[in-house]
Design a protein around this motif. Structure first.
Motif, short mmCIF file in Angstrom:
data_model
loop_
_atom_site.label_atom_id
_atom_site.label_comp_id
_atom_site.label_asym_id
_atom_site.label_seq_id
_atom_site.Cartn_x
_atom_site.Cartn_y
_atom_site.Cartn_z
N GLU A 10 0.89 -1.18 0.18
CA GLU A 10 0.02 0.13 0.08
C GLU A 10 0.92 1.30 0.02
N THR A 82 -2.03 -1.75 -4.17
CA THR A 82 -3.04 -0.75 -4.54
C THR A 82 -2.78 -0.17 -5.80
N HIS A 114 -7.95 0.47 -3.32
CA HIS A 114 -7.84 0.89 -2.15
C HIS A 114 -8.89 0.98 -1.41
#
Ligand code: KG4
Length: 328
Positions: A10, A82, A114
């Motif tokens: 992420e 993501t 996300h």
């Protein structure tokens, strides 16, 4: 069935995070390097600085996540990243790193939205939670009510027409001198005040929201009356925002007959908002709130969402690009 290990990455905003999750629900590691102290100086996230820091941190964060998980990289079934929504430069760092890992390890690449990740954070907190449910997604970049019909089947019932709820918290906090990130600071200050200041609420047809009007009203009021009691102002702002939110949540419950509501996103850490949602339990609605460390950006939620993409054959190739305004 054999265990499935997903490495999640992420980097959509100001957290560089990597995690290993087993079977979508069991977190083996969850490493987060937050840049909050760096951006605090500027009163908000500076995109270029965020990208550069992701580059500096991503390798170390990944190494630690693999070490903490006590697994060998080759045991990983897929790399989940993501790819949007978020800051394009920031997204590209995590995605490019994930692509390189996927290529080197010869393991599939799985792109994750996300927002889908934030929803999946609840699968970790609540191992028995299964769709269908209503999800109230409240973060710094998004505010929407989503009907999660199945793991990969989402219907967005309403979304903000302007500011995200977290953005409104952050902007109000900045103007009244609380600093960045504003949400937790307003949360704390509001617990010391009473909501005795009348603020205008925006009414929009259907299940969409608007938070820019209330944000501006608070900011104008503070400019007009600089000595206004900040505790009461924060409590009143929180109450007005939450009233607007709950009005739409009730419409969504009526439309879907949902008996499960799941909160997601950084603002779902808010004390007052959590307490107002808890009251819905008296109406026979079960309310799920992610653990506080899974509310804000992390990679365990990305790995969990990635698991459901992976087992359903939703796999990407190395041409996957970052999509800053990706929708659910
Ligand atoms: O989900 P998140 O970490 O990042 C995005 O994907 O946007 O959410 C960050 C947002 C920020 O606007 C922050 O101020 C807000 O969540 N936030 C809170 C609280 N904790 C974080 N807002 C209100 N009360 C809180 N306790």
């Amino acid at each position: 069935m054999e265990d499935v290990y997903i490495l999640g990455i992420e980097s959509s905003c100001d957290e560089t995070a990597v995690s290993v999750v087993k079977n979508g629900r069991t977190v083996l590691s969850n490493v987060i390097n937050t840049q909050i102290p760096i951006h605090t100086v500027y009163g908000g996230v500076v995109p270029e600085i965020a990208s550069r820091n992701h580059i500096d941190n991503i390798s170390d964060v990944t190494k630690k996540a693999v070490q903490d998980a006590k697994i060998d990289l080759n045991q990983i079934n897929a790399v989940a990243c993501t790819y949007g929504p978020g800051l394009v430069g920031a997204l590209l760092v995590g995605l490019s790193y994930g692509k390189a890992l996927s290529y080197a390890l010869k393991k599939p690449l799985v792109g994750v939205n996300h927002i889908q990740g934030h929803i999946a954070g609840n699968y970790i907190t609540y191992p028995d939670l299964e769709p269908p449910f209503l999800c109230v997604m409240m973060s710094g970049g998004n505010t929407q009510i989503v009907y999660v019909k199945d793991y990969l089947d989402f219907e967005v019932l309403g979304r903000t027409k302007d500011d995200a709820i977290g953005e409104a918290f952050d902007k109000v906090a900045r103007v009244i001198g609380l600093g960045y990130p504003g949400g937790p600071k307003i949360d704390k200050m509001a617990t010391l005040g009473i909501p005795n200041i009348e603020l205008p609420k925006t009414h929009i047809e259907g299940m969409d929201f608007s938070f820019s009007g209330i944000k501006t009203a608070v900011i104008n009021l503070h400019h007009k009356e600089p000595d206004i009691n900040k505790e009461n102002l924060c409590a009143s702002f929180e109450k007005a925002v939450t009233d607007m939110l709950m009005e739409k949540v009730k419409l969504a419950v009526e439309k879907t007959n949902a008996n499960k509501i799941v909160l997601a996103g950084g603002v779902s850490a808010n004390t007052y908002i959590r307490s107002e949602f808890e009251k819905l339990q008296n109406q026979g609605i079960k309310v799920y709130m992610p653990d506080l460390n899974l509310c804000t950006d992390n990679a365990a939620m990305i790995a969990s969402a990635g698991y459901y993409n992976y087992i359903n054959g939703k796999i990407d190739d190395l041409t996957l690009n970052a999509v800053p305004n990706l929708k659910l």
